[in-house]
Enzyme design. Structure first.
Site, PDB file in Angstrom:
ATOM      1  N   SER A   1       0.850  -1.194   0.000  1.00  9.40           N
ATOM      2  CA  SER A   1       0.000   0.000   0.000  1.00  9.40           C
ATOM      3  C   SER A   1       0.884   1.242   0.000  1.00  9.40           C
ATOM      4  O   SER A   1       1.949   1.263   0.614  1.00  9.40           O
ATOM      5  CB  SER A   1      -0.956  -0.020   1.200  1.00  9.40           C
ATOM      6  OG  SER A   1      -0.235  -0.226   2.389  1.00  9.40           O
TER       7      SER A   1
ATOM      8  N   GLY B   1      -0.403   4.767   0.371  1.00  6.43           N
ATOM      9  CA  GLY B   1      -1.208   5.947   0.703  1.00  6.43           C
ATOM     10  C   GLY B   1      -2.182   6.310  -0.414  1.00  6.43           C
ATOM     11  O   GLY B   1      -2.753   5.440  -1.075  1.00  6.43           O
TER      12      GLY B   1
ATOM     13  N   GLY C   1      -2.356   4.792  -4.009  1.00  3.37           N
ATOM     14  CA  GLY C   1      -2.969   3.487  -4.276  1.00  3.37           C
ATOM     15  C   GLY C   1      -2.110   2.346  -3.769  1.00  3.37           C
ATOM     16  O   GLY C   1      -1.442   2.470  -2.742  1.00  3.37           O
TER      17      GLY C   1
ATOM     18  N   GLY D   1      -5.166   0.590   6.347  1.00  3.84           N
ATOM     19  CA  GLY D   1      -4.500  -0.667   6.003  1.00  3.84           C
ATOM     20  C   GLY D   1      -5.339  -1.866   6.417  1.00  3.84           C
ATOM     21  O   GLY D   1      -5.413  -2.869   5.689  1.00  3.84           O
ATOM     22  N   ASP D   2      -5.990  -1.769   7.576  1.00  6.69           N
ATOM     23  CA  ASP D   2      -6.831  -2.880   8.041  1.00  6.69           C
ATOM     24  C   ASP D   2      -8.008  -3.086   7.078  1.00  6.69           C
ATOM     25  O   ASP D   2      -8.410  -4.224   6.792  1.00  6.69           O
ATOM     26  CB  ASP D   2      -7.375  -2.592   9.448  1.00  6.69           C
ATOM     27  CG  ASP D   2      -6.262  -2.310  10.442  1.00  6.69           C
ATOM     28  OD1 ASP D   2      -5.130  -2.773  10.197  1.00  6.69           O
ATOM     29  OD2 ASP D   2      -6.519  -1.623  11.439  1.00  6.69           O
TER      30      ASP D   2
END
Ligand SMILES: O=P(O)(O)OC[C@H]1O[C@](O)(CO)[C@@H](O)[C@@H]1O
Length: 319
Positions: free
Chosen positions: A227, A229, A232, A258-259
């Site tokens: 990832s 930010g 994308g 992120g989760d």
């Protein structure tokens, strides 16, 4: 032991859950008295957040955790309305409180994540045994390690659970990630900084990111998602390598983005989605999480319709 008929196919594991204390203010005045509106305290931690997002996606799950005994009732009460089953191994004391300072003017979030209560090898063995008895098909292991556990705690848990073609997904960082790699996670989702720390070199551009992700593939990880930010994420999947860019959204918080992405990846795996479907769902979940109404009760859980809209609007490019 045969699986309990009521056991969901997906389990999440959090070895160091937290109560997230979110405080919003225009700007932090360091070293001064800062008066703000009401703060919000809610059960969280990476795997707990993944389970909540899975519930929004319509995927039942079991949330397992090592949890300060004083907070078990609060976590159970929080998860119940989402239909999330729980398996908590109690630790003496209370769980940690992680502070999230949201500065609305600069659009920046400062996280202060203290250490939680002391865990033991016995607690780790207990959670492994309880999970093995529930026999989920997919196990999502998320977050940092509590004090008292060795750096290879995730690796030990993975070894205990690696059976019957079970898929083990891992979202952790630093030495715990490095120590878990040989145990063979099926999916890793580092961010750019975490992958850079793991590989011990800067990853300044997209080419470097792809090269880094391919190194993890060569070490046996089936799916590597990095990832990055608002730009994308890179998806290096068995059937394709893609970049997915989310549509522009108004950023309200970065906590849990992120989760949310891990939840999307997990649901995609459970549903057998192809590479593009996987990238879209994961990107839609993350974009919905960063633009959620954080002022709403419970920190604002995104709507499924919003996730679907953002997933459809994401720009997916084969690399
Ligand atoms: O286990 P870690 O890495 O300290 O992260 C825990 C934090 O991460 C979050 O899950 C957000 O990703 C917070 O809810 C929680 O406070």
């Amino acid at each position: 032991m045969p699986p309990d008929a009521a056991t969901p196919r997906i389990a999440t594991v959090t070895l160091s859950p937290a109560l997230d204390l979110t405080i919003r203010m225009p700007r932090l005045q360091a070293g001064e008295v800062n008066r703000t509106g009401p703060a919000e305290l809610r059960p969280a931690g990476k795997g707990v957040n993944v389970a909540v997002m899975l519930s929004v996606l319509g995927e039942p799950s079991l949330a397992a955790a090592l949890l300060g005994e004083g907070d078990v009732a609060a976590f159970e009460a929080f998860l119940r309305p989402f239909g999330i089953a729980s398996e908590f191994v109690p630790l003496p004391g209370r769980c940690r409180i992680n502070v999230k300072l949201v500065e609305t003017e600069a659009g920046q979030v400062t996280d202060i994540n203290p250490a939680g209560p002391q865990a033991s090898g016995e607690a780790l063995r207990q959670i492994a045994a309880r999970l093995a008895a529930r026999a989920p098909e997919i196990v999502v292991m998320s977050g940092s390690l509590p004090p008292g556990l060795p750096v290879d705690a995730w690796a030990s848990l993975m070894q205990a659970l690696a059976a019957d073609g079970r898929k083990l997904l891992l979202d952790t960082s630093g030495p715990a990630l490095e120590a878990a790699l040989p145990a063979g996670p099926a999916l890793l989702k580092p961010n750019r900084a975490e992958l850079s720390a793991l590989l011990g070199r800067p990853l300044p551009d997209r080419a470097a990111l792809i090269e880094g992700a391919l190194e993890l593939r060569a070490r046996g990880v089936e799916q590597v998602v990095v990832s990055d930010g608002g730009a994308g994420a890179l998806f290096v999947l068995p059937d394709a390598t893609l970049w997915a860019r989310p549509p522009k959204v108004a950023l309200t918080t970065t906590v849990g983005a992120g989760d949310a992405m891990v939840a999307g990846l997990t649901a995609a795996l459970a549903r057998g989605l192809d590479a593009e479907g996987t990238a879209r769902l994961a990107t839609g979940c993350a974009a919905a999480a960063v633009s959620r109404d954080v002022g709403a009760a419970g920190g604002g859980v995104p709507l499924l319709s919003e996730i679907e809209r953002l997933a459809a609007a994401a720009e997916v490019t084969p690399l």
